[in-house]
Design a protein around this motif. Structure first.
Motif, mmCIF file in Angstrom:
data_model
loop_
_atom_site.group_PDB
_atom_site.id
_atom_site.type_symbol
_atom_site.label_atom_id
_atom_site.label_comp_id
_atom_site.label_asym_id
_atom_site.label_seq_id
_atom_site.Cartn_x
_atom_site.Cartn_y
_atom_site.Cartn_z
ATOM 1 N N ALA A 155 0.698 -1.209 0.020
ATOM 2 C CA ALA A 155 0.601 0.836 -0.037
ATOM 3 C C ALA A 155 0.728 1.153 -0.252
ATOM 4 N N LYS A 156 0.811 2.152 -0.727
ATOM 5 C CA LYS A 156 1.388 3.075 -1.421
ATOM 6 C C LYS A 156 0.587 4.460 -0.924
ATOM 7 N N PRO A 157 0.551 4.823 0.517
ATOM 8 C CA PRO A 157 -0.418 5.666 0.844
ATOM 9 C C PRO A 157 0.501 7.598 0.554
ATOM 10 N N SER A 158 -0.441 8.261 0.205
ATOM 11 C CA SER A 158 -0.639 9.985 0.655
ATOM 12 C C SER A 158 -0.269 10.049 1.589
ATOM 13 N N ASN A 159 -0.426 11.673 2.102
ATOM 14 C CA ASN A 159 -0.063 12.342 2.784
ATOM 15 C C ASN A 159 -1.682 11.936 3.532
ATOM 16 N N LEU A 160 -1.134 11.331 4.754
ATOM 17 C CA LEU A 160 -2.704 11.508 5.826
ATOM 18 C C LEU A 160 -2.654 11.938 6.684
ATOM 19 N N ILE A 161 -4.362 12.831 7.260
ATOM 20 C CA ILE A 161 -4.332 13.674 7.911
ATOM 21 C C ILE A 161 -6.038 13.307 8.150
ATOM 22 N N GLY A 162 -5.738 13.756 9.377
ATOM 23 C CA GLY A 162 -7.212 13.554 10.348
ATOM 24 C C GLY A 162 -7.113 13.841 11.995
ATOM 25 N N PRO A 163 -7.708 13.625 12.566
ATOM 26 C CA PRO A 163 -7.328 13.938 14.211
ATOM 27 C C PRO A 163 -6.164 12.241 14.941
ATOM 28 N N GLY A 164 -5.254 12.934 15.775
ATOM 29 C CA GLY A 164 -4.905 12.271 16.285
ATOM 30 C C GLY A 164 -3.547 13.145 16.229
ATOM 31 N N ILE A 165 -2.652 12.480 16.473
ATOM 32 C CA ILE A 165 -1.148 12.669 16.980
ATOM 33 C C ILE A 165 -0.301 12.449 16.112
#
Length: 301
Positions: A155-165
């Motif tokens: 799996a090659k994800p892009s820039n992951l964002i979201g709530p959390g540290i």
């Protein structure tokens, strides 16, 4: 229930993955150096760079699936200690898949690469040791799939964002905004280049993609995972400005040069039935709420 081993379970993506896969009906074992927040998972502490510890872990759990998220993911840290970065990202992967080959070769494995991997046919495109470590990690995983016919998907994800540290740019902006809402300070966010283009993907969409790959992904394939939308940091700033009552601006530290829009080919994973569902506006709202709560809780202590 299908037994799923998640490494890096106390990290940003790992915590979201634990919650998602528990709710999806998997029997989750979280591999971590510290206890994750989700109490519905079995916790195993393991140094993944120690072969005997990894062998013992895999022998005890005998997982049906492995989601390998653990690793050293800081570019800055990779410059300070390139050897440790390479050991962490490559040896852990090698020890895990070799232990699975010995104990349970039918285990389906997802190795999570990086958008920062470089073109191995052009070494001049290599920018930092982190890129080298992730590129070699994927090469090792692909090699074991070819040499030993193992069930390994990349799996090659892009820039992951979201709530959390996380140290991602969207969280950095939100933290600054939350601080500006509480104290009388200059209402300005400094950005390296406001026109820098990214494909931002909500981490909660990403873990859903990992589930699809565990169930439907083809061994040996690399699946790009992204939102399918290119977004500038200037657009992120505008999005945050709509979510707060304070007025703030943004300043580029370098010439505000327009960058090419990012294009991530996601048709391959779309064909498996996955698509990004969470819009950028919702992600930014959740990130800012998380940073506000975090700041308030710190003030209450």
């Amino acid at each position: 229930m299908n037994k799923l081993l998640i490494t890096g379970a106390s990290g940003f993506t790992g915590q979201h993955a634990c919650s998602h896969f528990v709710n999806a009906g998997f029997e989750v074992t979280a591999v971590t150096r510290k206890k994750p927040v989700n109490k519905l998972v079995r916790v195993e502490q393991c140094d993944l760079t120690d072969k005997s510890s990894v062998d013992s872990l895999v022998k005890r759990i005998k997982p049906d699936y492995l989601l390998h998220l653990a690793g050293q993911n800081s570019v800055e840290e990779s410059w300070r200690d390139p050897i440790k970065t390479i050991e962490t990202n490559i040896l852990s992967t090698l020890y895990l898949i070799e232990a699975l080959r010995q104990e349970n070769p039918n285990c389906k494995t997802i190795i999570v690469g990086s958008a920062l991997q470089f073109d191995t046919d052009n070494v001049q495109s290599l920018l930092h040791p982190y890129s080298l470590s992730k590129s070699l990690q994927v090469l090792v995983a692909q090699s074991w799939e070819v040499l030993y016919n193992m069930h390994i998907v990349i799996a090659k994800p892009s820039n992951l964002i979201g709530p959390g540290i996380t140290s991602g740019v969207c969280s950095v902006f939100a933290k600054k905004i939350a601080e500006m809402e509480h104290v009388d300070s200059p209402k300005i966010i400094e950005v390296n280049n406001l026109q820098s283009q990214r494909d931002f993907l909500d981490v909660r969409d990403a873990v859903k993609a990992y589930e699809v790959l565990l169930l439907k992904g083809k061994s040996g394939e690399i699946y790009e995972i992204g939102s399918g939308r290119s977004c500038s940091l200037s657009e992120v700033i505008v999005g945050y400005q709509a979510l707060t009552k304070i007025e703030f601006g943004a300043k580029s530290l370098v010439m505000n040069k327009e960058e090419e829009r990012v294009h991530i080919p996601i048709k391959k994973i779309n064909a498996l039935g996955w698509t990004a569902r969470i819009p950028l506006e919702s992600s930014l709202k959740d990130i800012l709420f998380y940073q506000r709560e975090k700041l308030t809780n710190n003030e209450d202590i």
